[in-house]
Scaffold this motif. Structure first.
Motif, PDB file in Angstrom:
ATOM      1  N   UNK A   9      74.886  32.373  15.920  1.00  0.00           N
ATOM      2  CA  UNK A   9      74.222  32.031  17.176  1.00  0.00           C
ATOM      3  C   UNK A   9      72.750  31.759  16.912  1.00  0.00           C
ATOM      4  N   UNK A  10      72.069  31.224  17.901  1.00  0.00           N
ATOM      5  CA  UNK A  10      70.625  31.011  17.741  1.00  0.00           C
ATOM      6  C   UNK A  10      69.904  32.344  17.543  1.00  0.00           C
ATOM      7  N   UNK A  11      70.307  33.389  18.284  1.00  0.00           N
ATOM      8  CA  UNK A  11      69.690  34.708  18.090  1.00  0.00           C
ATOM      9  C   UNK A  11      69.982  35.238  16.688  1.00  0.00           C
ATOM     10  N   UNK A  12      71.213  35.067  16.231  1.00  0.00           N
ATOM     11  CA  UNK A  12      71.585  35.489  14.885  1.00  0.00           C
ATOM     12  C   UNK A  12      70.805  34.726  13.826  1.00  0.00           C
ATOM     13  N   UNK A  13      70.557  33.448  14.072  1.00  0.00           N
ATOM     14  CA  UNK A  13      69.755  32.626  13.173  1.00  0.00           C
ATOM     15  C   UNK A  13      68.347  33.209  13.055  1.00  0.00           C
ATOM     16  N   UNK A  14      67.750  33.563  14.188  1.00  0.00           N
ATOM     17  CA  UNK A  14      66.407  34.159  14.181  1.00  0.00           C
ATOM     18  C   UNK A  14      66.372  35.470  13.412  1.00  0.00           C
ATOM     19  N   UNK A  15      67.376  36.308  13.625  1.00  0.00           N
ATOM     20  CA  UNK A  15      67.443  37.584  12.910  1.00  0.00           C
ATOM     21  C   UNK A  15      67.634  37.362  11.410  1.00  0.00           C
ATOM     22  N   UNK A  16      68.496  36.415  11.046  1.00  0.00           N
ATOM     23  CA  UNK A  16      68.778  36.153   9.632  1.00  0.00           C
ATOM     24  C   UNK A  16      67.544  35.635   8.909  1.00  0.00           C
ATOM     25  N   UNK A  17      66.845  34.670   9.505  1.00  0.00           N
ATOM     26  CA  UNK A  17      65.690  34.089   8.820  1.00  0.00           C
ATOM     27  C   UNK A  17      64.534  35.086   8.749  1.00  0.00           C
ATOM     28  N   UNK A  18      64.418  35.923   9.738  1.00  0.00           N
ATOM     29  CA  UNK A  18      63.372  36.953   9.695  1.00  0.00           C
ATOM     30  C   UNK A  18      63.682  37.984   8.610  1.00  0.00           C
ATOM     31  N   UNK A  43      66.265  23.510   9.341  1.00  0.00           N
ATOM     32  CA  UNK A  43      65.905  24.538  10.326  1.00  0.00           C
ATOM     33  C   UNK A  43      65.662  25.899   9.670  1.00  0.00           C
ATOM     34  N   UNK A  44      66.543  26.354   8.759  1.00  0.00           N
ATOM     35  CA  UNK A  44      66.223  27.622   8.085  1.00  0.00           C
ATOM     36  C   UNK A  44      64.899  27.564   7.323  1.00  0.00           C
ATOM     37  N   UNK A  45      64.601  26.443   6.670  1.00  0.00           N
ATOM     38  CA  UNK A  45      63.344  26.333   5.912  1.00  0.00           C
ATOM     39  C   UNK A  45      62.141  26.452   6.831  1.00  0.00           C
ATOM     40  N   UNK A  46      62.194  25.804   7.974  1.00  0.00           N
ATOM     41  CA  UNK A  46      61.086  25.897   8.921  1.00  0.00           C
ATOM     42  C   UNK A  46      60.880  27.319   9.413  1.00  0.00           C
ATOM     43  N   UNK A  47      61.976  27.981   9.761  1.00  0.00           N
ATOM     44  CA  UNK A  47      61.876  29.357  10.263  1.00  0.00           C
ATOM     45  C   UNK A  47      61.363  30.303   9.178  1.00  0.00           C
ATOM     46  N   UNK A  48      61.861  30.148   7.955  1.00  0.00           N
ATOM     47  CA  UNK A  48      61.422  31.021   6.866  1.00  0.00           C
ATOM     48  C   UNK A  48      59.977  30.715   6.488  1.00  0.00           C
ATOM     49  N   UNK A  50      57.654  29.751   8.497  1.00  0.00           N
ATOM     50  CA  UNK A  50      56.854  30.456   9.510  1.00  0.00           C
ATOM     51  C   UNK A  50      56.833  31.947   9.214  1.00  0.00           C
ATOM     52  N   UNK A  51      57.989  32.512   8.878  1.00  0.00           N
ATOM     53  CA  UNK A  51      58.073  33.943   8.586  1.00  0.00           C
ATOM     54  C   UNK A  51      57.198  34.357   7.416  1.00  0.00           C
ATOM     55  N   UNK A  52      57.028  33.449   6.460  1.00  0.00           N
ATOM     56  CA  UNK A  52      56.217  33.746   5.270  1.00  0.00           C
ATOM     57  C   UNK A  52      54.771  33.274   5.409  1.00  0.00           C
ATOM     58  N   UNK A  53      54.458  32.560   6.472  1.00  0.00           N
ATOM     59  CA  UNK A  53      53.106  32.027   6.649  1.00  0.00           C
ATOM     60  C   UNK A  53      52.788  30.877   5.711  1.00  0.00           C
ATOM     61  N   UNK A  54      53.816  30.145   5.274  1.00  0.00           N
ATOM     62  CA  UNK A  54      53.631  29.014   4.358  1.00  0.00           C
ATOM     63  C   UNK A  54      53.585  27.717   5.161  1.00  0.00           C
ATOM     64  N   UNK A  55      52.528  26.926   4.932  1.00  0.00           N
ATOM     65  CA  UNK A  55      52.385  25.671   5.660  1.00  0.00           C
ATOM     66  C   UNK A  55      52.836  24.457   4.855  1.00  0.00           C
TER      67      UNK A  55
END
Length: 166
Positions: A9-18, A43-48, A50-55
């Protein structure tokens, strides 16, 4: 393989990438660049990232699956090409949604390492039959995976299905 599906799910995606971002930091790997394997890894790369603070982000376009259960003889890199010269000597995190056969991931890791990049790989899912094990995996499964961004297909396919039933 069972008939059951792994549903992300989208929520599961957020939890997984975090959770993956936290594992990468805890491991001490601080990437300078995040590279997605397009399309599934975008999408996972973008979320990760952000999670790592990499631009610094890029994408490597690789085609292997041409449909459900149908593949090319080998993965192929497609245009537009990633500026590989930038990656030499840098810490690169390579991201995809799943390591299914592992052939796409193996090709991408080899390409990035051939440029002198220090590469680590991450996927949301790993599969037991994969020829490579990503450095970071959220969950292993042998099921077919429905990702929230691709489970419904394209709107073109959706519209064609409606027109065919009218």
């Amino acid at each position: 393989m069972t008939d059951e599906r792994e549903i992300l799910t989208w929520d599961g995606f957020g939890e997984a990438t975090r959770a993956l971002s936290r594992r990468i930091v805890a491991d001490g790997f601080l990437p300078e660049v995040v590279v997605a394997i397009a399309r599934g890894g975008l999408l996972p790369a973008g979320a990760i990232a952000y999670g790592l603070g990499v631009k610094n982000c890029g994408a490597l376009n690789v085609e292997f699956y041409t449909g459900i259960g149908t593949v090319l003889d080998r993965p192929e890199v497609l245009p537009p090409e990633l500026d590989m010269s930038y990656l030499g000597g840098r810490r690169v995190l390579l991201v995809d949604d799943v390591a299914d056969s592992g052939r796409t991931l193996a090709l991408a890791v080899e390409l990035l390492r051939s440029q002198g990049a220090d590469v680590r790989s991450v996927t949301i899912y790993g599969k037991p039959a994969s020829i490579v094990r990503p450095d970071y995996v959220f969950l292993d499964t042998d099921r077919w995976i429905d990702f929230p961004w691709s489970a419904r297909g394209s709107v073109l396919e959706e519209d064609a299905g409606r027109e065919g039933s009218a």
